[in-house]
Design an enzyme around this catalytic site. Structure first.
Site, PDB file in Angstrom:
ATOM      1  N   LYS A 159     -83.807  18.649   0.309  1.00  0.00           N
ATOM      2  CA  LYS A 159     -83.347  20.059   0.903  1.00  0.00           C
ATOM      3  C   LYS A 159     -84.056  21.038  -0.011  1.00  0.00           C
ATOM      4  O   LYS A 159     -84.672  22.048   0.592  1.00  0.00           O
ATOM      5  CB  LYS A 159     -81.962  20.287   0.464  1.00  0.00           C
ATOM      6  CG  LYS A 159     -81.272  21.529   0.822  1.00  0.00           C
ATOM      7  CD  LYS A 159     -79.926  21.880   0.507  1.00  0.00           C
ATOM      8  CE  LYS A 159     -79.437  23.257   0.766  1.00  0.00           C
ATOM      9  NZ  LYS A 159     -77.793  23.378   0.772  1.00  0.00           N
ATOM     10  N   ASP A 182     -72.071  30.277  -7.007  1.00  0.00           N
ATOM     11  CA  ASP A 182     -72.356  28.917  -6.205  1.00  0.00           C
ATOM     12  C   ASP A 182     -73.645  28.207  -6.912  1.00  0.00           C
ATOM     13  O   ASP A 182     -74.649  28.328  -6.585  1.00  0.00           O
ATOM     14  CB  ASP A 182     -72.464  29.046  -4.935  1.00  0.00           C
ATOM     15  CG  ASP A 182     -72.657  27.961  -3.965  1.00  0.00           C
ATOM     16  OD1 ASP A 182     -72.743  26.913  -4.670  1.00  0.00           O
ATOM     17  OD2 ASP A 182     -72.955  28.081  -3.004  1.00  0.00           O
ATOM     18  N   ASP A 232     -71.748  21.210   5.488  1.00  0.00           N
ATOM     19  CA  ASP A 232     -72.389  21.625   4.539  1.00  0.00           C
ATOM     20  C   ASP A 232     -73.262  20.455   4.254  1.00  0.00           C
ATOM     21  O   ASP A 232     -73.065  19.434   3.762  1.00  0.00           O
ATOM     22  CB  ASP A 232     -71.314  21.842   3.435  1.00  0.00           C
ATOM     23  CG  ASP A 232     -71.872  21.984   1.870  1.00  0.00           C
ATOM     24  OD1 ASP A 232     -73.062  22.250   1.820  1.00  0.00           O
ATOM     25  OD2 ASP A 232     -71.278  21.711   0.598  1.00  0.00           O
ATOM     26  N   GLU A 250     -73.927  29.898   2.134  1.00  0.00           N
ATOM     27  CA  GLU A 250     -72.979  28.840   1.555  1.00  0.00           C
ATOM     28  C   GLU A 250     -72.087  29.830   0.841  1.00  0.00           C
ATOM     29  O   GLU A 250     -70.765  29.477   1.035  1.00  0.00           O
ATOM     30  CB  GLU A 250     -73.533  27.882   0.750  1.00  0.00           C
ATOM     31  CG  GLU A 250     -74.409  26.863   1.372  1.00  0.00           C
ATOM     32  CD  GLU A 250     -75.396  26.023   0.673  1.00  0.00           C
ATOM     33  OE1 GLU A 250     -75.475  26.233  -0.651  1.00  0.00           O
ATOM     34  OE2 GLU A 250     -76.106  25.258   1.299  1.00  0.00           O
TER      35      GLU A 250
END
Ligand code: AMP
Length: 581
Positions: free
Chosen positions: A70, A170, A8, A147
């Protein structure tokens, strides 16, 4: 070694896991923690620091560190750290390299294969950038996995006999995804996904910091330019405060001075949970549209959802769970640790590749989260207008998928067509994202209306290939999209980056705990009163001396003394390590 790991690669934290007979297991880093902060730094010796030590370094030397990169994957953004320019792919590769080293220490062998997760709402460029980061780190990326799908896999793994409709919500450090997943007969079918690629806990932290600065008559942007050390320390303090406000009704935030130091008689403010919730209310409103889209696309009503599952650190905020309850009419749950569940799901997927015996029955299907298509022009009355979007693959189509459509030449003797490939949901291409171009050449000169078949193939990694065939000649055009100026590394660039990153040396892994302790001590030093500073300074000297003498017994006793003093003076470190649950 044949082991495949699941990673992850998070905005704030990253984690790595592997598959066992009893299910997925996390692999601890050199500090013994399952979470590694996604922060990269370069210390005074020119060596790379990744994780907690880099996060500590960032407070005192923001110019030597990069975080939250990211968010910039697949763009032209670069970070200058310690005078050297880094792309988001390179920075991510350093985090991956560190996780790879943790796995290699754990398995006592080389690891070269991984499943890496990305937000479902990551576009083609961001996915390709993530694959490039893996390659730079020396990892063959078996699969780019969404994810929320990974989270659903982790939940579904132990419940393969159940028939359920799950909504995965999420909200991580930087991105927001929501997916509707059906579980039946050992199959996990993603029906629809939606989200926002820039929405998460980092936005809440920055909003809180902005409000604190405002109370002191300062603006965030101006303060960031004029006093970067003050802002970097305040952000760290605000992140801790935000986490505390998930369990306390109010908290105190100390205001650093313009050098980033916390003075004994410095200013401080009290912030209540209520205030914080009010300040971030407008950001939280943005969760509603993706949730509605997912329900519409999956053609389910909220009453048909059996369980709402929370994933991502930011879902620990009570206001997030409240909003979700209101929106979906039922309370959500997070039975698995929301910080770890994505890596665990990635490990199950890795187990599927490795044909691990505990998962051989499981089938997982996913969807394309965006509509993909090309630009066309339209004849409107006597006028021909360009700039319209012709979808070829509609959002939330199950992948892998290959679909084609026909375009035609507009003018007599037209021998080329420039295909512009877009993703998005707007009727006009100007509001969608340009992914790339493909020039179709060699159309035989003839009357207007010559046909070209355009085929889109969207693979299981969520990566798109485009192919064009001139119908008259059956000639196929290059399948590779000429990438848009932003993002997209060529194989040569990846190779070069690989060499550049290999040249950067890291400290030996066994030193990690000591380096982290010293970095933490340096940060805490600046927060203390002068008496405490003197005491801490002596402890640090003792520890450094023991380290340089390589005296194991002295190292141990000095480390214990230093650690227990720091734990007393800096009790909230766990707020940032998210071990507070
Ligand atoms: P993730 O990307 O899933 O690791 O989530 C990281 C984000 O979750 C960061 O913005 C953290 O500040 C935030 N976070 C973690 N724990 C908490 C908590 N207890 N309360 C509020 N935010 C949290």
């Amino acid at each position: 070694m044949n082991q495949i790991i699941g990673i992850d690669l998070g905005t704030t934290n990253s984690a790595v896991a592997y598959m066992t007979d009893d299910g997925p297991q996390l692999i601890p880093n050199a500090l013994g923690s399952n979470l590694t902060p996604s922060v990269v730094g370069i210390d005074e010796d020119g060596r790379v620091l990744v994780g907690s030590a880099a996060r500590e370094l960032r407070v005192l030397h923001p110019d030597r560190c990069a975080s939250v990169f990211k968010r910039y994957m697949g763009t032209d953004w670069t970070a200058k750290i310690a005078g050297k320019e880094f792309t988001p792919e390179e920075l991510s590769s350093l985090v991956l390299r560190s996780l790879k080293a943790d796995a290699e220490a754990f398995f006592k062998g080389e690891i070269t294969r991984a499943v890496i997760t990305v937000p479902a709402y990551f576009n083609d460029q961001q996915r390709k950038a993530t694959m490039a980061a893996g390659k730079i780190a020396g990892l063959y990326v078996e699969r780019i996995l969404n994810e929320p799908t990974a989270a659903a896999i982790a939940y579904g793994f132990h419940r393969q006999d159940e028939e359920k409709s799950l909504l995965i919500f999420d909200l991580g450090g930087g991105t927001f995804d929501v997916s509707l997943v059906d579980l039946f007969d050992g199959t996990l079918e993603v029906k629809a996904s939606s989200g926002e690629s820039i929405l998460g806990g980092e936005d809440f932290t920055r909003t809180l910091a902005g409000r604190v600065l405002e109370r002191h008559g300062l603006s965030f942007e101006k303060a960031e330019m004029s006093s970067p050390l003050m802002v970097s320390r305040l952000l760290r303090l605000c992140e801790g405060a935000k986490v505390r406000l998930s369990r306390e009704e109010s908290t105190i935030i100390r205001m650093p001075n313009k050098n980033g130091d916390l003075e004994e008689d410095g200013k401080q403010i009290t912030v209540t949970r209520r205030e914080m919730e009010e300040w971030i209310g407008h950001i939280l409103n943005r969760i509603e549209l993706p949730v509605r889209r997912v329900l519409n696309d999956a053609k389910v009503t909220k009453d048909e959802i059996d369980e709402v599952i929370l994933v991502g650190g930011a879902t620990r905020m009570p206001v997030v769970a409240d909003r979700v309850t209101k929106l979906l009419g039922k309370p959500p749950h997070c039975r698995l640790n929301p910080d770890e569940v994505v890596a665990m799901g990635a490990a199950v997927q890795a187990g599927l590749f490795a044909k691990h015996q505990s998962v051989d029955e499981m089938v997982v299907t996913d969807v394309a989260p965006f509509t993909l298509g090309i630009e066309i022009s339209k004849q409107l009355g006597s006028e021909r207008r360009s700039g319209y979007f012709m979808p070829i693959i509609s959002r939330n189509t199950t992948i892998p998928i290959s679909r084609s459509d026909i375009v035609t030449t507009l003018a007599p003797n037209q021998t080329t067509i420039m295909l512009k490939v877009y993703q998005g949901e707007s009727r006009k291409v100007e509001d969608n994202l340009l992914l790339g171009k493909l020039e179709v050449k060699g159309i035989p000169p003839a009357a207007a209306g010559q046909e070209v078949e355009v085929r889109f193939t969207y693979d299981l990694n969520g990566v798109l290939e485009v192919e064009a065939t001139v119908i008259a000649t059956k000639k196929k055009m290059s399948t590779v999209i000429t990438r848009h100026a932003k993002g997209g590394m060529t194989p040569q660039e990846i190779q070069q980056a690989q060499k550049d990153m290999e040249r950067l040396k890291a400290h030996p892994r066994e030193d990690s705990a000591n380096r982290f302790l010293l970095r933490r001590a340096e940060r805490v030093y600046q927060e203390l009163s002068s008496d405490d500073r003197q005491f801490l300074s002596r402890l640090m000297d003792g520890f450094e001396e023991a380290l340089s003498m390589q005296d194991a017994i002295a190292i141990e006793s000095n480390r214990e003394a230093l650690e227990s003093f720091l734990d007393r003076m800096d009790p909230n470190i766990d707020d940032l390590n998210q071990e507070n649950e």
